[in-house]
Design a protein around this motif. Sequence first.
Motif, PDB file in Angstrom:
ATOM      1  N   ALA A  58      44.001  13.410  -7.953  1.00  0.00           N
ATOM      2  CA  ALA A  58      43.591  12.526  -6.853  1.00  0.00           C
ATOM      3  C   ALA A  58      42.584  11.489  -7.352  1.00  0.00           C
ATOM      4  N   ARG A  59      41.679  11.928  -8.212  1.00  0.00           N
ATOM      5  CA  ARG A  59      40.708  11.000  -8.813  1.00  0.00           C
ATOM      6  C   ARG A  59      41.430   9.931  -9.624  1.00  0.00           C
ATOM      7  N   HIS A  81      40.393   6.283   1.008  1.00  0.00           N
ATOM      8  CA  HIS A  81      40.120   5.027   0.302  1.00  0.00           C
ATOM      9  C   HIS A  81      41.402   4.428  -0.272  1.00  0.00           C
ATOM     10  N   ILE A  82      42.288   5.303  -0.792  1.00  0.00           N
ATOM     11  CA  ILE A  82      43.538   4.812  -1.380  1.00  0.00           C
ATOM     12  C   ILE A  82      44.402   4.132  -0.330  1.00  0.00           C
ATOM     13  N   PHE A  83      44.596   4.785   0.799  1.00  0.00           N
ATOM     14  CA  PHE A  83      45.472   4.223   1.835  1.00  0.00           C
ATOM     15  C   PHE A  83      44.892   2.952   2.445  1.00  0.00           C
ATOM     16  N   SER A  84      43.559   2.913   2.584  1.00  0.00           N
ATOM     17  CA  SER A  84      42.949   1.691   3.112  1.00  0.00           C
ATOM     18  C   SER A  84      43.147   0.524   2.144  1.00  0.00           C
ATOM     19  N   THR A  85      43.173   0.822   0.845  1.00  0.00           N
ATOM     20  CA  THR A  85      43.418  -0.216  -0.162  1.00  0.00           C
ATOM     21  C   THR A  85      44.889  -0.605  -0.204  1.00  0.00           C
ATOM     22  N   VAL A  86      45.768   0.396  -0.140  1.00  0.00           N
ATOM     23  CA  VAL A  86      47.213   0.142  -0.221  1.00  0.00           C
ATOM     24  C   VAL A  86      47.688  -0.724   0.941  1.00  0.00           C
ATOM     25  N   VAL A 131      38.149  18.328   0.398  1.00  0.00           N
ATOM     26  CA  VAL A 131      37.424  17.196   0.981  1.00  0.00           C
ATOM     27  C   VAL A 131      37.446  16.004   0.026  1.00  0.00           C
ATOM     28  N   PHE A 132      37.234  16.262  -1.267  1.00  0.00           N
ATOM     29  CA  PHE A 132      37.268  15.193  -2.269  1.00  0.00           C
ATOM     30  C   PHE A 132      38.631  14.513  -2.277  1.00  0.00           C
ATOM     31  N   ILE A 133      39.700  15.317  -2.217  1.00  0.00           N
ATOM     32  CA  ILE A 133      41.060  14.764  -2.217  1.00  0.00           C
ATOM     33  C   ILE A 133      41.304  13.932  -0.963  1.00  0.00           C
ATOM     34  N   ILE A 134      40.878  14.444   0.192  1.00  0.00           N
ATOM     35  CA  ILE A 134      41.072  13.717   1.453  1.00  0.00           C
ATOM     36  C   ILE A 134      40.315  12.392   1.428  1.00  0.00           C
ATOM     37  N   SER A 153      39.410  10.693  -1.165  1.00  0.00           N
ATOM     38  CA  SER A 153      40.053   9.805  -2.133  1.00  0.00           C
ATOM     39  C   SER A 153      41.242   9.098  -1.500  1.00  0.00           C
ATOM     40  N   TYR A 154      42.034   9.840  -0.744  1.00  0.00           N
ATOM     41  CA  TYR A 154      43.233   9.247  -0.160  1.00  0.00           C
ATOM     42  C   TYR A 154      42.938   8.363   1.046  1.00  0.00           C
TER      43      TYR A 154
END
Length: 312
Positions: free
Chosen positions: A117-118, A218-223, A210-213, A215-216
Amino acid sequence: MPNSTTVTEFLLTRFSDVWELRVLHAMLFLLIYLATLMGNLLIVTGITFNWKLHTPMYFFLRNLSVLDMCYISVTVPKACVIFLLDSTAISMAGCAAQIFLVFFFAEVELLLLTFMARDRYVAICQPLHYPMIMNPQVCVQMTLVSVLSGLAYSGFHTVNTFRLPFCQSNVVHQFFCDIPSLLKLSCSDTLNNEILIFISAVVIAGSCFVFIIMSYIHIFSTVLKFPTRGERGKAFSTCVPHILVVTVFVSSAAAVYVKPSPSSPTFQDMLTSVFYSIVPPFLNPIIYSLRNKEIKEAIKRVMGRKLYSRKR
């Protein structure tokens, strides 16, 4: 078994004592086992022989596939044996080895999924810094941290479990040795063990989840800010499989180790154990190969080479 007798071996439990069902269960487990080995081996081979896939993402995926082959090998072969043979016995040392290895591989898998995820977060949210942050040395260090943490975690809980005296019974109500089932067989107070398992599961698994959630998120907001549908689709194709794998693994493991243990064992407990010990290694190659074009192409090349070599 009398309370004064010390347990020297344990008896594992089948899903059924009916011979026809035992054969059916053994065949089902064996097919899942062979499919898991084949699927993960194809991924390992495809990544190894395709230099285009020698990136951090596929480095972790290859490690995950190797880990899954080892993880499922701890429980399924022994389960097939007890399904087919009259004896369901497992030695004290064999039981301790199963617990140590199951905890070790589960812990390492969870940490690898967290590091994956990182990797996705840096690749999508910080693409310019990706080569510097996720360099080969960092990837190797992350893998070593996973392995060393797994050894410490599994060693602690295995020793903490087998320091207890077992004199209530020697029947483990599971198809493999796991700590919740063994604690019910102890003739001493197991509250401290249960608290330690609960706290460690919540802290470690909870922190990783929690770290994975985060991360995602932030990822989805960027995507979603990507200008073209193709870029968004490519980004999602590398993230969705990872989310599915994490969800299945964490939710099923939490159902076994975080919930309060019932006083009497149930068939549902055994079935839930299947979902965290057998299903994730089986599903990982399917999920990643179905959603990832690069993995599909790499597997096709491997299969093509094998067919070509046979024809020659």
